[in-house]
Design a protein around this motif. Structure first.
Motif, short mmCIF file in Angstrom:
data_model
loop_
_atom_site.label_atom_id
_atom_site.label_comp_id
_atom_site.label_asym_id
_atom_site.label_seq_id
_atom_site.Cartn_x
_atom_site.Cartn_y
_atom_site.Cartn_z
N ALA A 196 7.78 11.79 -13.22
CA ALA A 196 7.35 10.91 -14.32
C ALA A 196 8.53 10.54 -15.21
N TYR A 197 9.31 11.53 -15.61
CA TYR A 197 10.41 11.18 -16.52
C TYR A 197 11.53 10.44 -15.81
N ARG A 198 11.70 10.67 -14.50
CA ARG A 198 12.69 9.90 -13.74
C ARG A 198 12.29 8.43 -13.63
N ILE A 199 11.01 8.18 -13.45
CA ILE A 199 10.54 6.79 -13.37
C ILE A 199 10.69 6.11 -14.73
N LEU A 200 10.41 6.83 -15.82
CA LEU A 200 10.62 6.26 -17.16
C LEU A 200 12.10 5.94 -17.38
N THR A 258 0.79 -1.22 0.00
CA THR A 258 0.00 0.00 0.00
C THR A 258 0.83 1.28 0.00
N ARG A 259 2.00 1.26 0.63
CA ARG A 259 2.85 2.46 0.68
C ARG A 259 4.32 2.07 0.76
N PRO A 260 4.82 1.37 -0.27
CA PRO A 260 6.18 0.81 -0.19
C PRO A 260 7.26 1.86 -0.01
N GLY A 261 7.16 2.96 -0.75
CA GLY A 261 8.19 4.00 -0.64
C GLY A 261 8.21 4.66 0.71
N LYS A 262 7.05 5.06 1.22
CA LYS A 262 6.98 5.72 2.53
C LYS A 262 7.33 4.76 3.65
N ALA A 263 6.93 3.48 3.52
CA ALA A 263 7.29 2.50 4.54
C ALA A 263 8.80 2.33 4.62
N ALA A 264 9.45 2.27 3.45
CA ALA A 264 10.92 2.16 3.42
C ALA A 264 11.57 3.40 4.04
N LEU A 265 11.02 4.58 3.75
CA LEU A 265 11.56 5.81 4.33
C LEU A 265 11.35 5.86 5.83
N ASP A 266 10.21 5.33 6.30
CA ASP A 266 9.98 5.23 7.75
C ASP A 266 11.06 4.36 8.39
N TYR A 267 11.35 3.23 7.75
CA TYR A 267 12.37 2.32 8.27
C TYR A 267 13.73 3.00 8.28
N ILE A 268 14.05 3.70 7.21
CA ILE A 268 15.34 4.39 7.10
C ILE A 268 15.47 5.47 8.17
N PHE A 277 4.88 3.14 -8.98
CA PHE A 277 4.17 3.68 -7.82
C PHE A 277 5.05 3.70 -6.58
N GLY A 278 5.84 2.63 -6.41
CA GLY A 278 6.72 2.55 -5.23
C GLY A 278 7.72 3.69 -5.17
N TYR A 279 8.33 3.98 -6.31
CA TYR A 279 9.31 5.08 -6.33
C TYR A 279 8.64 6.44 -6.29
N CYS A 280 7.46 6.55 -6.89
CA CYS A 280 6.70 7.80 -6.78
C CYS A 280 6.28 8.03 -5.33
N ASN A 281 5.91 6.96 -4.64
CA ASN A 281 5.52 7.03 -3.24
C ASN A 281 6.68 7.48 -2.36
N ALA A 282 7.89 7.08 -2.73
CA ALA A 282 9.08 7.44 -1.94
C ALA A 282 9.56 8.86 -2.24
N PHE A 283 9.56 9.25 -3.52
CA PHE A 283 10.23 10.49 -3.92
C PHE A 283 9.31 11.52 -4.56
N GLY A 284 8.02 11.23 -4.66
CA GLY A 284 7.11 12.12 -5.36
C GLY A 284 7.03 13.51 -4.77
N ALA A 336 1.32 -6.07 -16.13
CA ALA A 336 1.12 -4.62 -16.19
C ALA A 336 1.01 -4.03 -14.79
N LEU A 337 0.31 -4.74 -13.90
CA LEU A 337 0.16 -4.27 -12.52
C LEU A 337 1.51 -4.19 -11.82
N ILE A 338 2.38 -5.17 -12.04
CA ILE A 338 3.70 -5.17 -11.41
C ILE A 338 4.55 -4.00 -11.93
N ILE A 339 4.49 -3.76 -13.24
CA ILE A 339 5.24 -2.64 -13.82
C ILE A 339 4.75 -1.31 -13.24
#
Length: 264
Positions: free
Chosen positions: A225-229, A60-70, A209-216, A201-204
């Motif tokens: 958007a262009y960084r994720i591409l 549900t929030r992989p990027g923010k969860a990782a940042l919480d851990y960090i 989403f994970g990186y957008c969640n962390a750094f958006g 498609a969902l995994i891609i």
């Protein structure tokens, strides 16, 4: 049982927890009841520090969860890389069960040895099967290097980017495991190709989403958007380069025709 010294590390006890290793001062005897309700259920599924909580956060929030851990909020999380190993084992198990159901549904099952177009193809196939866990784990260093290059504003080091990649990999593996379980049902087998495309498609999308969640929050919508591409492009390039090296080694750099069927 309460003692004056920690039975784990020998530190003198002054509180209900050891100041040296954190173990409880009150150590209960291991009985069937304590084993089931304290050691197994509490240790595994405790909402603050368990497998289910970490799995939910990774989806549900992989990027923010990782940042919480960090940032230091670590007690509530199960070790991400231990959980990745558990999930890989579960994913491969569900894949084997899916293959078993598929063979049971066939009217006539023909068992024959797998054929290869050449010796190099066989060696590559065997290597991928034997080292599948290592190959899956390669997403972590690849993802960490790519995000370290592309997402600089957080000022995270390479190891911290590895935590983010690990949390996202965990979510990818959970989605893959769920897709394998879906194929246990006969109705899904009839639209298997559609389900496979949708899950892929969902995994891609989930990785983005994970990186957008962390750094958006650090970039504009166009910037993220262009960084994720670019992240996807670098990941594809790394996979192609690894495949090129692997095929080159096994064909003695002569290449030619070859076939690869990873993970079965």
């Amino acid at each position: 049982m309460i003692t004056k010294e920690c039975l784990n590390c020998g530190t003198k006890l002054t509180d209900k927890y050891c100041s040296g290793c954190g173990q409880l001062a009150d150590i209960h005897r291991i009985t069937f009841k304590n084993f089931i309700f304290n050691d197994v259920l509490h240790g595994t599924f405790h909402i603050e520090r368990g497998i289910l909580f970490t799995a939910k956060e990774s989806l549900t929030r992989p990027g923010k969860a990782a940042l919480d851990y960090i940032s230091g909020k670590r007690k509530r999380y199960y070790n991400v890389f231990y959980l990745i190993l558990i999930t890989i084992a579960l994913m491969l198990f569900t894949r084997h069960v899916t293959d078993w159901f598929a063979s049971k549904d066939q009217v006539e099952e023909v068992i024959q040895a797998k054929t290869y177009i050449n010796e190099a193809s066989q060696k590559i196939d065997e290597l991928l099967k034997q080292k599948n866990k290592i190959i899956i784990f390669l997403f972590v260093p690849f993802g960490a290097v790519n995000s370290f290059i592309l997402f600089r504003r957080k000022k995270l080091n390479l190891s911290e980017h590895s935590i983010i990649a690990g949390m996202i990999l965990l979510g990818v593996l959970l989605l893959s495991t769920f897709s394998n379980i879906l194929f246990w049902f006969k109705l899904v087998h009839q639209i298997g190709m559609v389900i496979s495309i949708l899950i892929t498609a969902l995994i891609i999308i989930y990785i983005g989403f994970g990186y957008c969640n962390a750094f958006g929050s650090e970039y504009t919508k166009l910037g993220i958007a262009y960084r994720i591409l670019l992240f996807y492009a670098l990941l594809c390039l790394e996979i192609l380069l690894l495949t090129f090296i692997l095929v080159g080694i096994f064909t003695h750099w002569e290449f030619g025709e070859f076939q690869i069927t990873p993970f079965g």
